[in-house]
Design a protein around this motif. Sequence first.
Motif, mmCIF file in Angstrom:
data_model
loop_
_atom_site.group_PDB
_atom_site.id
_atom_site.type_symbol
_atom_site.label_atom_id
_atom_site.label_comp_id
_atom_site.label_asym_id
_atom_site.label_seq_id
_atom_site.Cartn_x
_atom_site.Cartn_y
_atom_site.Cartn_z
ATOM 1 N N PHE A 1 -16.912 4.960 34.595
ATOM 2 C CA PHE A 1 -16.158 4.321 33.519
ATOM 3 C C PHE A 1 -15.373 5.350 32.716
ATOM 4 C CE2 PHE A 1 -19.457 1.333 34.628
ATOM 5 C CZ PHE A 1 -18.741 0.128 34.671
ATOM 6 N N ASP A 2 -14.190 4.936 32.294
ATOM 7 C CA ASP A 2 -13.274 5.829 31.594
ATOM 8 C C ASP A 2 -13.424 5.770 30.083
ATOM 9 O OD1 ASP A 2 -11.609 6.730 33.973
ATOM 10 O OD2 ASP A 2 -11.414 4.553 34.139
ATOM 11 N N GLY A 3 -14.192 4.813 29.588
ATOM 12 C CA GLY A 3 -14.379 4.707 28.150
ATOM 13 C C GLY A 3 -15.357 3.612 27.787
ATOM 14 N N ILE A 4 -15.951 3.737 26.597
ATOM 15 C CA ILE A 4 -16.906 2.752 26.080
ATOM 16 C C ILE A 4 -16.466 2.345 24.682
ATOM 17 C CG2 ILE A 4 -19.291 2.345 25.349
ATOM 18 C CD1 ILE A 4 -20.113 4.556 27.388
ATOM 19 N N PHE A 5 -16.381 1.049 24.457
ATOM 20 C CA PHE A 5 -16.099 0.520 23.131
ATOM 21 C C PHE A 5 -17.334 -0.241 22.702
ATOM 22 C CE2 PHE A 5 -14.484 -2.485 20.024
ATOM 23 C CZ PHE A 5 -13.499 -1.783 19.339
ATOM 24 N N ASP A 6 -18.076 0.328 21.753
ATOM 25 C CA ASP A 6 -19.355 -0.268 21.349
ATOM 26 C C ASP A 6 -19.259 -0.892 19.965
ATOM 27 O OD1 ASP A 6 -19.343 1.973 19.680
ATOM 28 O OD2 ASP A 6 -21.471 2.366 19.958
ATOM 29 N N ILE A 7 -20.388 -1.327 19.448
ATOM 30 C CA ILE A 7 -20.418 -2.024 18.167
ATOM 31 C C ILE A 7 -19.999 -1.115 17.008
ATOM 32 C CG2 ILE A 7 -22.856 -1.533 17.696
ATOM 33 C CD1 ILE A 7 -20.976 -4.883 17.008
ATOM 34 N N ILE A 8 -20.193 0.185 17.143
ATOM 35 C CA ILE A 8 -19.756 1.124 16.104
ATOM 36 C C ILE A 8 -18.229 1.253 16.126
ATOM 37 C CG2 ILE A 8 -19.945 3.465 15.211
ATOM 38 C CD1 ILE A 8 -22.528 1.797 15.028
ATOM 39 N N ALA A 9 -17.661 1.365 17.326
ATOM 40 C CA ALA A 9 -16.195 1.426 17.446
ATOM 41 C C ALA A 9 -15.551 0.161 16.902
ATOM 42 C CB ALA A 9 -15.793 1.637 18.902
ATOM 43 N N ALA A 10 -16.295 -0.952 16.995
ATOM 44 C CA ALA A 10 -15.799 -2.242 16.511
ATOM 45 C C ALA A 10 -15.996 -2.420 15.013
ATOM 46 C CB ALA A 10 -16.503 -3.369 17.260
ATOM 47 N N ASP A 11 -16.388 -1.337 14.328
ATOM 48 C CA ASP A 11 -16.676 -1.402 12.885
ATOM 49 C C ASP A 11 -17.732 -2.464 12.596
ATOM 50 O OD1 ASP A 11 -14.864 0.631 12.253
ATOM 51 O OD2 ASP A 11 -13.199 -0.782 12.121
ATOM 52 N N LEU A 12 -18.697 -2.579 13.533
ATOM 53 C CA LEU A 12 -19.860 -3.465 13.397
ATOM 54 C C LEU A 12 -19.503 -4.958 13.430
ATOM 55 C CD1 LEU A 12 -21.715 -1.437 10.630
ATOM 56 C CD2 LEU A 12 -21.951 -1.225 13.116
ATOM 57 N N GLU A 13 -18.287 -5.269 13.876
ATOM 58 C CA GLU A 13 -17.847 -6.663 14.018
ATOM 59 C C GLU A 13 -17.943 -7.023 15.498
ATOM 60 O OE1 GLU A 13 -17.060 -10.191 12.702
ATOM 61 O OE2 GLU A 13 -16.718 -8.590 11.253
ATOM 62 N N PRO A 14 -18.904 -7.868 15.889
ATOM 63 C CA PRO A 14 -19.146 -8.100 17.314
ATOM 64 C C PRO A 14 -18.175 -9.082 17.970
ATOM 65 C CG PRO A 14 -20.643 -9.420 16.004
ATOM 66 C CD PRO A 14 -19.869 -8.564 15.024
ATOM 67 N N LYS A 15 -18.122 -9.025 19.311
ATOM 68 C CA LYS A 15 -17.527 -10.139 20.045
ATOM 69 C C LYS A 15 -18.294 -11.398 19.651
ATOM 70 C CE LYS A 15 -18.714 -8.151 23.903
ATOM 71 N NZ LYS A 15 -18.989 -7.885 25.341
ATOM 72 N N PRO A 16 -17.658 -12.550 19.545
ATOM 73 C CA PRO A 16 -16.288 -12.885 19.970
ATOM 74 C C PRO A 16 -15.243 -12.810 18.870
ATOM 75 C CG PRO A 16 -17.493 -14.892 19.524
ATOM 76 C CD PRO A 16 -18.455 -13.754 19.245
ATOM 77 N N SER A 17 -15.422 -11.978 17.865
ATOM 78 C CA SER A 17 -14.451 -11.862 16.782
ATOM 79 C C SER A 17 -13.092 -11.392 17.318
ATOM 80 C CB SER A 17 -14.954 -10.859 15.740
ATOM 81 O OG SER A 17 -13.965 -10.615 14.782
ATOM 82 N N PRO A 18 -12.022 -12.114 17.034
ATOM 83 C CA PRO A 18 -10.699 -11.731 17.553
ATOM 84 C C PRO A 18 -10.294 -10.310 17.190
ATOM 85 C CG PRO A 18 -10.609 -13.958 16.665
ATOM 86 C CD PRO A 18 -11.953 -13.395 16.286
ATOM 87 N N GLN A 19 -10.627 -9.858 15.966
ATOM 88 C CA GLN A 19 -10.197 -8.517 15.569
ATOM 89 C C GLN A 19 -10.888 -7.427 16.379
ATOM 90 O OE1 GLN A 19 -11.561 -10.851 13.453
ATOM 91 N NE2 GLN A 19 -12.697 -9.874 11.787
ATOM 92 N N THR A 20 -12.071 -7.735 16.915
ATOM 93 C CA THR A 20 -12.770 -6.756 17.748
ATOM 94 C C THR A 20 -11.995 -6.495 19.036
ATOM 95 O OG1 THR A 20 -14.938 -7.247 16.841
ATOM 96 C CG2 THR A 20 -14.886 -6.331 19.063
ATOM 97 N N TYR A 21 -11.499 -7.549 19.650
ATOM 98 C CA TYR A 21 -10.704 -7.369 20.871
ATOM 99 C C TYR A 21 -9.401 -6.638 20.552
ATOM 100 C CZ TYR A 21 -13.905 -10.892 22.715
ATOM 101 O OH TYR A 21 -15.025 -11.585 23.094
ATOM 102 N N GLN A 22 -8.799 -6.946 19.406
ATOM 103 C CA GLN A 22 -7.557 -6.270 19.039
ATOM 104 C C GLN A 22 -7.790 -4.775 18.820
ATOM 105 O OE1 GLN A 22 -4.694 -7.470 19.287
ATOM 106 N NE2 GLN A 22 -4.870 -9.701 19.141
#
Length: 229
Positions: free
Chosen positions: A133-154
């Motif tokens: 894998f070339d990268g990991i986007f975890d809950i910390i990178a998401a500023d603790l806002e989990p999926k399915p929050s639209p801003q997390t995908y953005q």
Amino acid sequence: MKSPRTFAHVETWVFDLDNTLYPHHVNLWQQVDARISEFVSAWLKISPEEARIIQKDYYRRYGTTMRGMMTEHGVSADDYLAYVHKIDHAPLEPNPQMGAAIKKLPGRKLILTNGSVDHVDAVLSRLGLGGHFDGIFDIIAADLEPKPSPQTYQKFLALHAVDPTRAAMFEDLARNLVVPHRLGMTTVLVVPDGTKEVVREDWELEGRDAAHVDYVTDDLTGFLQGLRV
């Protein structure tokens, strides 16, 4: 009936982690689930039965129990993550066939998870997929806002410069594919293979026939091996 999206144009492959890169029946998440119950019970000083109800309510309403505990009770994310991910990863077995299938996919491979990087690293190490894998986007990178929050995908798309119209996403929860599909991703729902008991809530297993699910598979390795890309 509209034909599902294809994979010929895909240049970024996005994978969830738990119950996606390993089979549901491993029930690794069951260990995390039990640790979450213990944390909620201890933090709120309530019975295990009461904690279980609150845990599942927050999970459904906030995307993760952690988000609910942070919002409602001021819990520290670091304390929570350190506790709930302290599990035995031994049930996971190396999967060289999946590794080979992922390696052959053209383009980048990324992980988008509501878990932590430490948990991802432990799981990938056990599966023998650490170098794929070339990268990991975890809950910390998401500023603790989990999926399915639209801003997390953005945030994910922006951080990794992903064009969603040239990406595919693999997930075990149909609700986590709503936004990716709306953004233009080809979506794949990974479901239990039915051979062994799985510990899941009924709603977690829904959505196979949803319009935002392009493909359904109970064998991710076989599915990836069969792609014409």
